[in-house]
Scaffold this active site. Structure first.
Site, PDB file in Angstrom:
ATOM      1  N   CYS A 259       3.813  33.096  80.270  1.00  0.00           N
ATOM      2  CA  CYS A 259       4.957  33.892  80.747  1.00  0.00           C
ATOM      3  C   CYS A 259       5.658  33.249  81.943  1.00  0.00           C
ATOM      4  O   CYS A 259       6.885  33.060  81.937  1.00  0.00           O
ATOM      5  CB  CYS A 259       4.517  35.318  81.076  1.00  0.00           C
ATOM      6  SG  CYS A 259       3.407  35.492  82.494  1.00  0.00           S
ATOM      7  N   HIS A 308       2.531  39.673  84.689  1.00  0.00           N
ATOM      8  CA  HIS A 308       3.454  39.278  83.618  1.00  0.00           C
ATOM      9  C   HIS A 308       4.887  39.273  84.129  1.00  0.00           C
ATOM     10  O   HIS A 308       5.296  40.145  84.905  1.00  0.00           O
ATOM     11  CB  HIS A 308       3.340  40.228  82.424  1.00  0.00           C
ATOM     12  CG  HIS A 308       4.080  39.740  81.213  1.00  0.00           C
ATOM     13  ND1 HIS A 308       3.638  38.682  80.443  1.00  0.00           N
ATOM     14  CD2 HIS A 308       5.251  40.134  80.658  1.00  0.00           C
ATOM     15  CE1 HIS A 308       4.496  38.466  79.461  1.00  0.00           C
ATOM     16  NE2 HIS A 308       5.489  39.336  79.576  1.00  0.00           N
ATOM     17  N   HIS A 320      10.887  36.924  76.987  1.00  0.00           N
ATOM     18  CA  HIS A 320       9.639  36.472  77.616  1.00  0.00           C
ATOM     19  C   HIS A 320       8.707  35.802  76.606  1.00  0.00           C
ATOM     20  O   HIS A 320       8.944  35.828  75.396  1.00  0.00           O
ATOM     21  CB  HIS A 320       8.917  37.661  78.266  1.00  0.00           C
ATOM     22  CG  HIS A 320       8.413  38.690  77.300  1.00  0.00           C
ATOM     23  ND1 HIS A 320       7.317  39.482  77.559  1.00  0.00           N
ATOM     24  CD2 HIS A 320       8.846  39.060  76.054  1.00  0.00           C
ATOM     25  CE1 HIS A 320       7.093  40.295  76.539  1.00  0.00           C
ATOM     26  NE2 HIS A 320       8.010  40.066  75.621  1.00  0.00           N
TER      27      HIS A 320
END
Length: 344
Positions: A259, A308, A320
């Site tokens: 991420c 994240h 993402h």
């Protein structure tokens, strides 16, 4: 004459053992008959557990990334310090050679000054601390000795700093290895769960994941969200070009990403260097607490521990790298607990 001996009886110990064994066998048989077979998890239950393991792996992955970045930084710093120490030692040797030449010259002209002789056989720090000795030296000698003293102190400090950083590097390498094992362990547990599924169930899960990736890989409806502009727009466009690339922990592109690997790579394409991990990226720029105030290209962070990160895509969507088994894609921000955004 007939024997009147009684038949030999089994020992009480033997009878007791046999009786106990028989009783145990009865109990085991009864338990086996009554025991329910181990219940196999359903496909959905396996998926839920695997998704949870993937999230835990991502948490460990971000810490792995942080330790890896720290290791690289320390290695560069140590290399620089060691180069400085080497050059400093050369300078110190030259200064000492110069003072030695001065002593040789004095010897040829009538003998070495006692003060110079004292220095050559002792620590200059102790020597220069004696003010009375300074009176016995020429200005040239004082200057040479002070330069040597300063250089020795500088080298001592740099060697101490290098020693501390080497200790830090050792502990960082240990942490890196631990986090790597933790990530691999979570992924192995997830794979073990997936292996309990039938071939048909595996195909169904794979098809489900493929549908999710395919449906989100096309441009989502951004509604009235204004298009991204400037550096944020360039970063967002770069991230869009990576849609469909797989998630791999620790990866920064361009074959795969995790991420924060995606967001740091995207902003690098826009000419902006941002930290490597999601936790560090959360500390830069201007914080934005409301989804309504976000603009396309802003960094958006999820979960309480900020493990994240993605890029805001508009209309409540995030672009993402989700997790192991998925690819870079759009997804609704409502699928994850949003914390805040950052405008770089």
């Amino acid at each position: 004459m007939a024997s009147h001996r009684r038949p030999k009886q089994q020992s009480r110990a033997r009878v007791t053992v046999l009786t106990t064994a028989a009783a145990a066998a009865v109990v085991l048989s009864a338990n086996a008959a009554n025991a329910a077979p181990s219940q196999k998890l359903s496909k959905d239950q396996v998926k839920a557990k695997v998704d949870a393991l993937y999230e835990e792996a991502e948490k460990a992955s971000e810490k792995f990334d942080g330790a890896k970045e720290k290791q690289q930084k320390l290695q560069k710093e140590i290399s620089t310090i060691q180069d400085n120490v080497a050059r400093g030692q050369q300078d110190l040797n030259k200064l000492r050679d110069g003072l030695g030449s001065l002593a040789t010259s004095q010897y040829r002209s009538g003998g070495i000054d006692p003060s110079v002789q004292l220095f050559l056989s002792s620590n200059p720090d102790d020597f220069l601390d004696k003010a009375s000795t300074l009176d016995q030296l020429s200005a040239q000698q004082v200057d040479a000795l002070k330069k040597i003293q300063d250089k020795q102190r500088e080298l001592a400090q740099e060697r101490t700093e290098a020693s501390e950083k080497l200790k830090d590097l050792s502990s960082t390498r240990t942490e890196l290895e631990q986090k790597k094992k933790e990530v691999q362990g979570k992924l192995a547990d997830a794979q073990q769960l997936l292996n309990t599924l039938t071939a048909k169930e595996k195909q169904e899960l794979a098809a489900q994941q493929e549908r999710a990736d395919r449906s989100s890989s096309s441009r989502v409806n951004l509604g009235d969200t204004p298009p991204a502009s400037g550096r944020a727009g360039a970063a967002f466009s770069a991230a869009q070009s990576q849609i469909g690339k797989p998630y791999v922990y620790g990866a920064t592109g361009t074959a795969s990403y995790d991420c924060s690997g995606l967001t740091s790579w995207a902003y690098a394409q826009a000419g902006i260097s941002i930290p490597r991990t999601s936790q560090e990226q959360a500390t830069i720029g201007t914080r934005i607490d409301s989804i309504n105030d976000l603009q396309v290209g802003d960094l958006v962070f999820f979960y309480g521990d900020i493990h994240h990160v993605g890029l805001y895509a508009g209309n409540g969507q995030v672009l993402h790298a989700p997790h192991t088994g998925a690819v870079v894609r759009y997804e609704s921000m409502s699928d994850m607990p949003f914390q805040f955004g950052v405008r770089v």
